[in-house]
Write a protein that holds these residues in place. Structure first.
Motif, mmCIF file in Angstrom:
data_model
loop_
_atom_site.group_PDB
_atom_site.id
_atom_site.type_symbol
_atom_site.label_atom_id
_atom_site.label_comp_id
_atom_site.label_asym_id
_atom_site.label_seq_id
_atom_site.Cartn_x
_atom_site.Cartn_y
_atom_site.Cartn_z
ATOM 1 N N VAL A 1 -22.866 -22.675 -49.960
ATOM 2 C CA VAL A 1 -23.542 -21.780 -50.881
ATOM 3 C C VAL A 1 -24.738 -22.507 -51.460
ATOM 4 O O VAL A 1 -24.608 -23.605 -52.008
ATOM 5 N N GLU A 2 -25.889 -21.902 -51.306
ATOM 6 C CA GLU A 2 -27.112 -22.510 -51.823
ATOM 7 C C GLU A 2 -27.331 -22.062 -53.259
ATOM 8 O O GLU A 2 -27.449 -20.866 -53.544
ATOM 9 N N ALA A 3 -27.296 -23.018 -54.146
ATOM 10 C CA ALA A 3 -27.499 -22.725 -55.564
ATOM 11 C C ALA A 3 -28.933 -23.059 -55.937
ATOM 12 O O ALA A 3 -29.378 -24.195 -55.796
ATOM 13 N N LYS A 4 -29.639 -22.063 -56.381
ATOM 14 C CA LYS A 4 -31.031 -22.260 -56.776
ATOM 15 C C LYS A 4 -31.097 -22.572 -58.266
ATOM 16 O O LYS A 4 -30.482 -21.892 -59.083
ATOM 17 N N ALA A 5 -31.828 -23.625 -58.559
ATOM 18 C CA ALA A 5 -32.003 -24.003 -59.959
ATOM 19 C C ALA A 5 -32.835 -22.945 -60.664
ATOM 20 O O ALA A 5 -33.802 -22.416 -60.100
ATOM 21 N N PRO A 6 -32.447 -22.577 -61.881
ATOM 22 C CA PRO A 6 -33.237 -21.576 -62.604
ATOM 23 C C PRO A 6 -34.634 -22.083 -62.880
ATOM 24 O O PRO A 6 -34.843 -23.239 -63.252
#
Length: 288
Positions: A157-162
């Motif tokens: 799962v690719e978590a994008k930084a806010p």
């Protein structure tokens, strides 16, 4: 050697165990003369052996044994067994050709019925074992052999930084007298329209207050932005009631009023310090 579905089902049912004595004798006779059939039976025993290990032995409760003994008559002294009298001998029946054919058909149908009953029992046992296997794989995979446990799944799962909020434009006005040293520095945030006044070089007069004014061609008279406090910084949201063009183009002035500020909302002295806003931090461009 190719075997029919009946032979395969018979071999599987022999390995599973629901056959009667005659059918087991038939299978054992075939195994004694056919090595390939023997290998097929052993293969079924190997496949079904794992499922058999999953079912543990269950000891009946004592009250169950008591019911069994009562049903077979062991709970009390048995009565004396009286053998029935043997019936008189019957003369052998002469069977004609038609009767022989009919009896042969009945025997063949009986054999087929037993075979299909065995296949049905075998299919039911396989279905029950598969249901048990699926249940163990879902709820208790640790109870299964390593080879039968479900393979773990790995999901990336690719978590994008806010993203950081885009900085809003900042405007600054240096309030001074006739090009002299700065007396106050006015900072305005374009997004919130809050302003901060920092006292730099202005000295307060006894019994007097500095008051900040907004002067614009769009307004009939100067508008008070409040009294500048006695501390180094004064912050207020008063500009929220003005549009952006008016705020950016206005002249900001400071007058000396009585303590607490002008009583009627009008300046009572000429502006001492004035200045206009200039953009110091531009707003961020819209994201593409």
């Amino acid at each position: 050697m190719a075997y029919s579905e009946d032979h395969i089902a018979l071999a599987a049912a022999y390995a599973l165990g629901p056959l009667d004595a005659d059918e087991r004798a038939q299978v054992e006779t075939m195994m004694s003369v056919d090595k390939d059939f023997t290998a097929m039976v052993e293969a079924w025993e190997h496949k079904l052996g794992v499922l058999n290990q999953m079912v543990g032995s269950v000891e009946p409760r004592p009250e169950v044994w008591d019911k069994i003994k009562a049903a077979v008559g062991h709970s009390e002294p048995q009565a004396q067994i009286v053998l029935p009298q043997a019936p008189p001998p019957v003369a052998p029946e002469v069977i004609g050709p038609a009767a022989a054919v009919e009896r042969s058909s009945v025997i063949e149908m009986s054999g087929n019925a037993r075979r299909w009953r065995s296949i049905a029992n075998f299919s039911s046992a396989i279905a029950a074992a598969l249901v048990a296997l699926i249940g163990f794989q879902i709820f208790q995979p640790d109870w299964l052999p390593e080879i039968m446990r479900p393979k773990p799944r790995t999901q990336l799962v690719e978590a994008k930084a806010p993203s950081a909020p885009a900085p809003s434009a900042q405007y600054v006005a240096v309030l001074q007298k006739d090009g002299g040293p700065p007396a106050f520095i006015l900072t305005v945030d374009a997004a919130t329209k809050n302003f901060t006044v920092r006292r730099v070089g202005a000295a307060a007069e006894p019994g007097k207050s500095f008051e900040l004014w907004l002067i614009s061609d769009k307004l009939q008279r100067p508008r008070s932005l409040g009294v500048i406090g006695g501390g180094d910084f004064t912050t207020r949201p008063v500009l929220a009631s003005y549009d952006t063009d008016t705020i950016n183009a206005a002249t900001y002035a400071v007058t000396v009023e009585q303590a607490g500020g002008s009583p009627d909302g009008n300046p009572h002295s000429a502006p001492i310090f004035t200045g206009k806003l200039v953009e110091t931090v531009p707003s961020a461009p819209p994201a593409r």
